[in-house]
Structure formats: C-alpha cells, structure tokens
Design a protein around this motif. Structure first.
Motif, PDB file in Angstrom:
ATOM      1  N   ASN A 208      11.937  59.265   0.873  1.00 57.49           N
ATOM      2  CA  ASN A 208      13.341  59.549   1.188  1.00 57.49           C
ATOM      3  C   ASN A 208      13.679  59.359   2.657  1.00 57.49           C
ATOM      4  O   ASN A 208      14.815  59.621   3.059  1.00 57.49           O
ATOM      5  N   LEU A 209      12.701  58.952   3.468  1.00 59.00           N
ATOM      6  CA  LEU A 209      12.912  58.959   4.917  1.00 59.00           C
ATOM      7  C   LEU A 209      14.071  58.055   5.352  1.00 59.00           C
ATOM      8  O   LEU A 209      14.922  58.473   6.142  1.00 59.00           O
ATOM      9  N   ASP A 210      14.134  56.851   4.821  1.00 54.32           N
ATOM     10  CA  ASP A 210      15.217  55.950   5.251  1.00 54.32           C
ATOM     11  C   ASP A 210      16.586  56.519   4.855  1.00 54.32           C
ATOM     12  O   ASP A 210      17.544  56.440   5.622  1.00 54.32           O
ATOM     13  N   LYS A 211      16.644  57.083   3.668  1.00 56.51           N
ATOM     14  CA  LYS A 211      17.907  57.679   3.204  1.00 56.51           C
ATOM     15  C   LYS A 211      18.282  58.869   4.101  1.00 56.51           C
ATOM     16  O   LYS A 211      19.434  58.995   4.537  1.00 56.51           O
ATOM     17  N   ASP A 212      17.308  59.723   4.385  1.00 56.77           N
ATOM     18  CA  ASP A 212      17.553  60.876   5.271  1.00 56.77           C
ATOM     19  C   ASP A 212      18.031  60.402   6.644  1.00 56.77           C
ATOM     20  O   ASP A 212      18.972  60.967   7.207  1.00 56.77           O
ATOM     21  N   ASN A 213      17.376  59.388   7.178  1.00 60.59           N
ATOM     22  CA  ASN A 213      17.760  58.896   8.503  1.00 60.59           C
ATOM     23  C   ASN A 213      19.178  58.322   8.483  1.00 60.59           C
ATOM     24  O   ASN A 213      19.940  58.519   9.433  1.00 60.59           O
ATOM     25  N   ASN A 214      19.537  57.647   7.383  1.00 61.88           N
ATOM     26  CA  ASN A 214      20.911  57.130   7.282  1.00 61.88           C
ATOM     27  C   ASN A 214      21.917  58.273   7.248  1.00 61.88           C
ATOM     28  O   ASN A 214      22.999  58.177   7.847  1.00 61.88           O
ATOM     29  N   GLN A 215      21.561  59.357   6.558  1.00 63.65           N
ATOM     30  CA  GLN A 215      22.477  60.509   6.515  1.00 63.65           C
ATOM     31  C   GLN A 215      22.583  61.167   7.889  1.00 63.65           C
ATOM     32  O   GLN A 215      23.669  61.592   8.295  1.00 63.65           O
ATOM     33  N   ARG A 216      21.476  61.240   8.614  1.00 64.10           N
ATOM     34  CA  ARG A 216      21.527  61.774   9.981  1.00 64.10           C
ATOM     35  C   ARG A 216      22.434  60.901  10.850  1.00 64.10           C
ATOM     36  O   ARG A 216      23.246  61.401  11.629  1.00 64.10           O
ATOM     37  N   ARG A 217      22.274  59.569  10.701  1.00 64.50           N
ATOM     38  CA  ARG A 217      23.095  58.649  11.505  1.00 64.50           C
ATOM     39  C   ARG A 217      24.558  58.809  11.180  1.00 64.50           C
ATOM     40  O   ARG A 217      25.395  58.786  12.064  1.00 64.50           O
ATOM     41  N   SER A 218      24.862  58.956   9.899  1.00 60.30           N
ATOM     42  CA  SER A 218      26.283  59.022   9.560  1.00 60.30           C
ATOM     43  C   SER A 218      26.864  60.361  10.019  1.00 60.30           C
ATOM     44  O   SER A 218      28.000  60.409  10.515  1.00 60.30           O
ATOM     45  N   ALA A 219      26.097  61.443   9.932  1.00 60.07           N
ATOM     46  CA  ALA A 219      26.563  62.733  10.481  1.00 60.07           C
ATOM     47  C   ALA A 219      26.797  62.596  11.989  1.00 60.07           C
ATOM     48  O   ALA A 219      27.811  63.061  12.517  1.00 60.07           O
ATOM     49  N   ALA A 220      25.858  61.931  12.678  1.00 60.46           N
ATOM     50  CA  ALA A 220      25.975  61.777  14.137  1.00 60.46           C
ATOM     51  C   ALA A 220      27.214  60.950  14.499  1.00 60.46           C
ATOM     52  O   ALA A 220      27.949  61.291  15.428  1.00 60.46           O
ATOM     53  N   ARG A 221      27.438  59.862  13.730  1.00 63.16           N
ATOM     54  CA  ARG A 221      28.629  59.028  13.995  1.00 63.16           C
ATOM     55  C   ARG A 221      29.905  59.841  13.864  1.00 63.16           C
ATOM     56  O   ARG A 221      30.823  59.718  14.670  1.00 63.16           O
TER      57      ARG A 221
END
Ligand SMILES: *Cc1c(COP(=O)(O)O)cnc(C)c1O
Length: 368
Positions: A248-261
């Motif tokens: 799930n790491l790539d998915k988690d990282n994408n969610q972190r990025r979108s929260a950060a954006r």
C-alpha cells in the motif's frame, strides 16, 4: 481532536492480514532470519530497485552498519570526515560518531530545509570521505552533479532514507541513488512496522555481504566470527507486517501528497510559510513542516482548535548536551528551523473535513 498521526487507525486497516501473518509466523515456529525476512528483503530490494536488501533492527542500526561495513572493507577509516545535514534527526549523527568518524555539519537551504546538492557541494573538501544525504521530511535531496563530483573524487554517497520510502529522483527510488541507503521502519514512518525495524539497500555486493555478516554477530557460520559484529536483525513478525504494508506504500504516499497539496493550497497567512515543493525533487510528506517565527504561539492556537502538532526538531544535534564538543558551531538555518518549525498532521487517513479545519485554524492565527 485531530491527532498528529492516528497510528492505531492506520494499522487497523490491515488487522485481518496482520492477524493472519502472526498466525503464519507462530505456526511456523521460526522467529528470526526466516522466510518472512528473506521474502521482505527480496520484495523491498525490488521495490527500491537495488540488488541487495538486508533487514536489521532499526534505522539507526542500518546507518551504523553501512558506515561500519565500509570500515571493514577498507573504504572508511577512523577519523574520516562525513558530511551530514545540521538539521537531521540525531540518529544520522550518532551512527557517524559511534563509528569513530567525524561529522561535518552542513547547514540546510532556507528554502527547501534540505542540505542537498548545492549545500553539500559547497561543503565538500579534500578530506571529505562520504556524504550522508538525508531525505528530510520525505523530500528527495539527491543531485546528479553532486553524484558525479563524488564519483570523480572517490567520495561515498550514503542515503538516510528513514523519512522518504517511495520518493523518486527522476524515475529512480530514493534508497537506490547513492552507494548505500539506510531505511527505518519505526512505526510512525511512511512504511512503518508494529515495532522496530530497519533495512540497508545497496548494489555493492561486497558491502552487502559484509553487512549481512556484521548484523548477525559478525558470523556467517554459526560460532565462527569474522568481524566484531552486533545483533541487529529484523524479526519475522515485523517482516511479515512490512510485506503487507509495502503493497500500500505508493497509495499511502499519494494520499499524503494530495493532503499536502490541499493544505498548501488552503493555507494563506502572512505569518506562516508552507513547505516548499520542487519540480525536480519528489516529496512523500513524511512530515508537513510549517515555518513561523511565532511557532510556540501557533502551536498553542492549533491545540486550542483541537489540532495536534509536533516539532521536528526542537534542538539540532550540535546543540545537544551529548554533543557539547560541537556547541561552538554556528549553523544559522538549522538553528532557525529548530525555533520555527511546526509539523501539521499529514497522513493517508486525513479527511477533507480535517484538512478544512486545519486550514481554517492556521488562517485564523493572528499571532496573539
Ligand atoms: C527515524 C529516523 C532515523 C532512525 O530510525 P530508528 O528506526 O528510529 O532507529 C534515522 N534518521 C532519520 C532521518 C529518521 O527520521
């Protein structure tokens, strides 16, 4: 209350799989250096894009094992100078000094908060033997010019990838960019175990074999010790948990990025500076750092609004009591960041409603 990092909820997503993994491990009755660890090492090497991965006890040990491994194979010696960011977590520095090597603190950029290519290049001297790049907060700090200068001069590049699992430099993962990389799987990291864990990745077969020996008491053959090694092994249950969460790491990282954006797009307050995003350096937002000269007041204001925050880090290594020998150094950006950094919640489960509440609270801060 919006927690800084709801670890229990994050791990609850995997409850069924981790229950099954624990059962698998207990039924096998093999707890250390078994099938799960071997499988994780293979999968994490493939994910990172390196020839070798060695699981170990934690991120500090991974750093220590790399530096000690280089000493064992004659590529580093006592007293050698290692460049290290002045604003890193102390583990990066302890791994240097506990190996009888000398840290040379490099002040970070006031824009990216990284001691990256430019800062490291300016600090490289005739006696520099290695550069420890820390992809701090989750942002890639590698640079191709730095790499070619280091290659020409025989300087090692070691990555501290504790905060940046899954980040990319062009199309390559951090952890595969330098000569060797250390990873931490401390529970709160982007790829976190349910206990301590760490790993070393490298393409260097001689180093990998040396570290493999070192991490198990310096022994390959039971009770025969080639090096004065240590005990730093990744246990079977942690390896099994990491195999599950790696998927799930790539998915988690994408969610972190979108929260950060969304946080960056929403935050608009002249008293605070949002984190810098580069076109060239990918960011997996292990940490979302705000900078404000009124840090302690903002922290109180957010706490009153029910938002938990953290500080990374309030005292830089050279100002720690244990490093009195370095306290005379003046590293103005690292010292300023220690006074002004405030980390907002930024994780895969952060909801839009929570993001809105955080943005509203930051924007309503008047400095009072
Ligand atoms: C967490 C961390 C470490 C240490 O990892 P542990 O697993 O806690 O030993 C090292 N370097 C950095 C930059 C970290 O954030």
């Amino acid at each position: 209350m919006i927690p800084y990092l709801p670890l229990k909820e994050i791990n609850a997503q995997y409850q069924q799989q981790t229950d099954e993994a624990l059962r698998r491990v207990t039924e096998r009755g093999w707890y250390i250096m078994g099938e799960e660890c071997a499988a994780f090492e293979k999968e994490y090497a493939a994910y990172t894009g390196t020839r070798h991965c060695i699981g170990c006890g934690n991120g500090y040990d991974a750093l220590w094992l790399i530096l000690n491994g280089y000493k064992q194979i004659g590529k580093l010696s006592d007293g050698d100078k290692i460049l290290v960011p002045a604003n890193t977590f102390i583990a990066s520095v302890l791994a240097i000094t506990h190996n009888n090597l000398q840290p040379v603190f490099v002040d970070p950029s006031p824009v990216s908060y990284l001691a990256g290519e430019k800062e490291m290049l300016a600090a490289v001297g005739d006696d520099t033997k290695a550069v420890l790049l820390v992809h701090l907060y989750g942002q890639d700090s590698y640079g191709d010019t730095l790499a070619s200068v280091c290659r020409e001069r025989g300087i090692l590049i070691i990555e501290d990838n504790a905060q940046a699992h899954g980040a990319l430099h062009n199309n390559q993962r951090t952890g595969s960019l330098g000569n060797a990389a250390a990873h931490s799987f401390y529970p709160g990291k982007n790829l976190g175990a349910m206990g301590d864990g760490g790993a070393i990745t490298t393409d260097d077969t001689e180093l990998a074999e040396t570290i493999y020996t070192l991490h198990n008491y310096g022994s390959r053959e039971k009770y025969h010790h080639i090096h004065c090694g240590v005990n730093s092994r990744l246990d079977e249950f942690q390896a099994a948990v990491l195999r599950i969460k790696l998927q799930n790491l790539d998915k988690d990282n994408n969610q972190r990025r979108s929260a950060a954006r969304e946080l960056i797009a929403g935050i608009n307050n002249p008293l605070v500076t949002s984190p810098y995003i580069s076109d060239y350096h990918s960011h997996v937002f292990h940490i979302f750092p705000l900078i404000t000269p009124l840090r302690d007041k903002l922290r109180q204001h957010l706490a009153t609004a029910g938002i938990e925050t953290q500080i990374h880090y309030p005292v830089p290594p050279h100002k720690q009591q244990c490093y009195r020998a370095y306290s005379h150094l003046h590293l103005p950006i690292a010292e300023q960041l220690a006074q002004q950094e405030l980390s907002l919640p930024c994780h895969p489960l952060l909801s839009n409603e929570e993001i809105d509440r955080i943005v509203t609270a930051v924007n309503s801060f008047t400095g009072e």
